[in-house]
Scaffold this active site. Sequence first.
Site, PDB file in Angstrom:
ATOM      1  N   GLU A 123      11.257   4.729 -18.035  1.00 18.53           N
ATOM      2  CA  GLU A 123      10.272   5.579 -18.700  1.00 18.53           C
ATOM      3  C   GLU A 123      10.019   5.099 -20.129  1.00 18.53           C
ATOM      4  O   GLU A 123       8.876   5.124 -20.622  1.00 18.53           O
ATOM      5  CB  GLU A 123      10.745   7.027 -18.686  1.00 18.53           C
ATOM      6  N   SER A 161      18.653  16.464 -17.523  1.00 23.35           N
ATOM      7  CA  SER A 161      17.921  17.731 -17.561  1.00 23.35           C
ATOM      8  C   SER A 161      18.672  18.755 -18.377  1.00 23.35           C
ATOM      9  O   SER A 161      19.910  18.795 -18.368  1.00 23.35           O
ATOM     10  CB  SER A 161      17.703  18.254 -16.140  1.00 23.35           C
ATOM     11  N   HIS A 183       0.830  -1.218   0.000  1.00 18.96           N
ATOM     12  CA  HIS A 183       0.000   0.000   0.000  1.00 18.96           C
ATOM     13  C   HIS A 183       0.859   1.261   0.000  1.00 18.96           C
ATOM     14  O   HIS A 183       0.441   2.307   0.504  1.00 18.96           O
ATOM     15  CB  HIS A 183      -0.939   0.017   1.219  1.00 18.96           C
ATOM     16  N   LYS A 197      21.713  16.139 -13.038  1.00 16.33           N
ATOM     17  CA  LYS A 197      20.526  15.312 -12.838  1.00 16.33           C
ATOM     18  C   LYS A 197      20.576  14.070 -13.729  1.00 16.33           C
ATOM     19  O   LYS A 197      20.953  14.137 -14.889  1.00 16.33           O
ATOM     20  CB  LYS A 197      19.271  16.123 -13.166  1.00 16.33           C
ATOM     21  N   VAL A 198      20.209  12.933 -13.165  1.00 17.36           N
ATOM     22  CA  VAL A 198      20.140  11.675 -13.908  1.00 17.36           C
ATOM     23  C   VAL A 198      18.751  11.086 -13.719  1.00 17.36           C
ATOM     24  O   VAL A 198      18.260  10.984 -12.592  1.00 17.36           O
ATOM     25  CB  VAL A 198      21.210  10.678 -13.428  1.00 17.36           C
ATOM     26  N   ASN A 199      18.115  10.718 -14.812  1.00 14.91           N
ATOM     27  CA  ASN A 199      16.743  10.229 -14.758  1.00 14.91           C
ATOM     28  C   ASN A 199      16.648   8.733 -15.088  1.00 14.91           C
ATOM     29  O   ASN A 199      17.506   8.202 -15.794  1.00 14.91           O
ATOM     30  CB  ASN A 199      15.866  11.017 -15.742  1.00 14.91           C
TER      31      ASN A 199
END
Length: 461
Positions: free
Chosen positions: A328, A315, A185, A321-323
């Site tokens: 995705e 970004s 949950h 920044k690393v995504n």
Amino acid sequence: MRKEKDALGEVLVPEDKYYGAQTQRASENFNIGNERFPQEFIQAHAMVKKAAARVNHRLGLLDAQRAQWIEQAADEVIAGKFDQHFPLVIWQSGSGTQFNMNVNEVIANRAIELAGGQIGSKSPVHPNDHVNMSQSTNDTIPTSMHIASALSLKKHLLPELSALQKELERKAVEFAAIVKIGRTHLQDATPLTLGQEFSGFAAQIEMAREAIENTTDHLYELAIGGTAVGTGLNTKQGYDRLMADELSKITGLPFKVSRNKFAALAAHDAIVELSGALKTLAAALMKIANDIRWLGSGPRSGLGELILPANEPGSSIMPGKVNPTQSEMVTQVVCQVYGNDVTIGMAGSQGNFELNVFKPLMAYNILQSIRLLGDACRSFRERCISGIQPNRKKIDQNLKNSLMLVTALNRHIGYDKAAEIALKAWREDKTLKQAALELGYLSEKEFDAWVKPEEMIAPEK
């Protein structure tokens, strides 16, 4: 330009093209979108033409020389030599007649060229009388749908699924000793190992792969020999069985004659079934990709339990920044596969009387789903799963801070007292041990003996 004739009259066709009058008309009449027939489907249809030339010759319907020319031309189409000569989009006749004639014309004109004749003359090889002998669009298109789908599964998707499953199993072994907090949950739950978590991912892929493999028996049934409405008009007895045997030799797959050709032409339930199995895989991939990107969220203000490979800057404005781009990518592929499944389900339900007239759309969507899922699994494995590392510091921190370790006390002091300890610790921002000792429900020695995360990951021996 050269002049060619069809049943409706003269048509100007580009001199450098192997297709003929009917393809030219279709390219003008169906100038809609840019969704063209996949190469896998073109190759499968050429395999049908190759097999038909052999079988028709064996049955005494086609002379050896024409059969040889047709087979050689079909082989060249299968090899991709004439890909640029298949310009038609899928938005055309729902039976795929224009596509079938495109293949007939290309093979016929190339066969004429091999014979030393004049392209467009329909002599000595005619696209209808010889290349399309003993066939109809209505049975060849569904046959090619099955062949292309089965080959794409065998050569592309199923090997990638096996490789992804093995990589997840390898990670499960690698992470077997790392105890972490579980979550249900979206809230803290009892502990498990990171290896156990990854073993669940591997099992999902295994079950999805088995579901897809279970559809292949129906996929191996071919409509060929049904011709226009399923009766087999204009074929010789035994043609259908010989075609299935020949196509099995060409592809290496165990194709067989459909148990009912009327159903094979009027409905495409095997494709609907396969699409449903692909959706099951898509659902598994959505779960896995989402879990991995959430577990890798942060790196400091998220869960941060996994360190994901840094494949590219994340970004255009936030430096460093690393995504989780591979996750995705996977989730976007899943959405497309879900959409394809809805389309295939709708199209498959629209057979009227003796023919389903949504064949090109179904062929395009099922092959796109197979291709996308195979590509996504390969990329996800190579560029994400194989490089995942555990953030042991964050895993240990989250584990020690969890209130749900109190579950280990249930058998010793009861659920109500354990709940009281957890709520006191939460409300007063204290550790479980502090809350337990302050309430006087157990000693420090008992707490240390009973609350051991590493002993909470399996049934008691």
